[in-house]
Design an enzyme around this catalytic site. Sequence first.
Site, PDB file in Angstrom:
ATOM      1  N   ARG A   1     -32.743  39.812  43.244  1.00 55.96           N
ATOM      2  CA  ARG A   1     -32.660  41.255  43.155  1.00 55.96           C
ATOM      3  C   ARG A   1     -31.843  41.934  44.561  1.00 55.96           C
ATOM      4  NH1 ARG A   1     -38.329  42.005  40.988  1.00 55.96           N
ATOM      5  NH2 ARG A   1     -37.705  40.026  40.120  1.00 55.96           N
TER       6      ARG A   1
ATOM      7  N   LYS B   1     -42.004  27.897  45.409  1.00 58.05           N
ATOM      8  CA  LYS B   1     -42.121  27.323  43.867  1.00 58.05           C
ATOM      9  C   LYS B   1     -42.952  25.939  43.744  1.00 58.05           C
ATOM     10  CE  LYS B   1     -37.660  29.346  42.305  1.00 58.05           C
ATOM     11  NZ  LYS B   1     -38.049  30.273  41.229  1.00 58.05           N
TER      12      LYS B   1
END
Length: 503
Positions: free
Chosen positions: A351, A277
């Site tokens: 996920r 990130k």
Amino acid sequence: MINSSDLKLTAIGTDIKRKNADALVLGIYKSDEKVHIAESVLDPQTTAELEKSLADMGVGAKADELTRLPAVEASKAKYVAFIGLGVDSLQELTDEKLRRAAGSAARQLGSVKSALFALPAATVARAAAVAEGIALGSYRFENFRSEKNEKPALSDAIVVTAASADKQLPAALKRAAVLGRAVRATRDLINTPANALYPESFANAVKDYAKSLPLKVTVYDEKRLAKDGFGGLMGVGGGSERAPRLVKVEYSPAKASKHLALVGKGITFDTGGISLKPAAGMHAMKSDMSGAAAMFQTVAGVAELGLDLKVTAWLCLAENMPGGRSTRPGDVITIYGGKTVEVLNTDAEGRLVLADGLVAASEEKPDAIIDIATLTGAQMLALGLRTAGVMGDEALRDELVSASDEVGELAWPMPLPEDLRASIDSQVADLANIGERMGGMMTAAVFLREFVGKVDETPIPWAHIDFAGPAFNEASAWGYTPKNGTGSQVRTLIGFAERFATR
């Protein structure tokens, strides 16, 4: 780690003359350029004098506007605090607006140990809204300060209500206290920095907290996770020196006839892994475990309320770090149960751990499964910072949204378009972990749906909540919502569990 001070919530009738308190809180609104004290418990002359003083001061009575004045002879309180209700008439006042006003006052009172809340609360429902707002607004997090705030925090809140003798009021106050405690504990976990809260210490905090409740806690360490094939958790957590954990928290009362499974994303810090990130704002990624914190406190709240409902929470805990053993873009991992996933982006890690949890939850064949996660930036693009997205089976999805509306939280039903399924096809594995960028919140949910099991060939009812925005507030505090960890969706989930138990 979870040590927010408790709050005593009691109620008295509208005769307040003999009750001592540090502060008296009154609700105000403005109509036709005149400030009104809503359902004032003070005598008419004192009320009129205070209303004139507020008008002379130019008080607007807007939501979140708190004004303090010196003590009055009609009350033993040391000073009077006026909180804006944000309405033009009492006909516009809803339970949620009242809840927010009470919470805003509790949050802003400052160095006050005890307070009388004489807001418009003539019924049990309105008194409960005031109590709940107080319980949500009275929050401090000082666990990591070298010098603690020596000024007292609100610990004794008295709700002034004409319904003080109603037999239903004690249960309503207890429920408000339980909800407030669950939300504050969730905030504590979210606000704890990642060097103190990591998978193992999170699991230990759960075990410690659960000791006082009728809960069974089972912790899957990295050896068991590897042995049993939890490839999502092991793959995401592989780059960190702090190994992943799967924590199962069970509440199983003897009279329960239904079983609700809860799965929470618990990424204790998310660097993005090798798909790193940007540095700006990364500090807030300590909040990427908000889903696991919310699910843990949901089952704890259900246990405290003694609902006749079996609830099992699966907390999927890992730290997503770049390292020599990190999952690489293009790697294929095997989720618990056998499905394979090509990891195209290591920053789409939530996920993957949820997939493990969904398969494990499905094995027990519950009546419904709900998962919650700070899953996608797309959720914030679609719905903003205060509204959660809810997806899944339409009936379950809509019931969750209805529960959210009832408790005063913000959620919106979202579809799961079938055309998105093709976008997560992989050339080398059963699935890819990312797909269509547009509608990314829904694409992530379509991925998760692949891991929800069946009972006799019928899919288990399932819903997914994405609350990437609402879980962590980096803007100014408002209403009963503080900066940083919010505890969002805990009240929705407990409210849903109450409904589910009585179906």
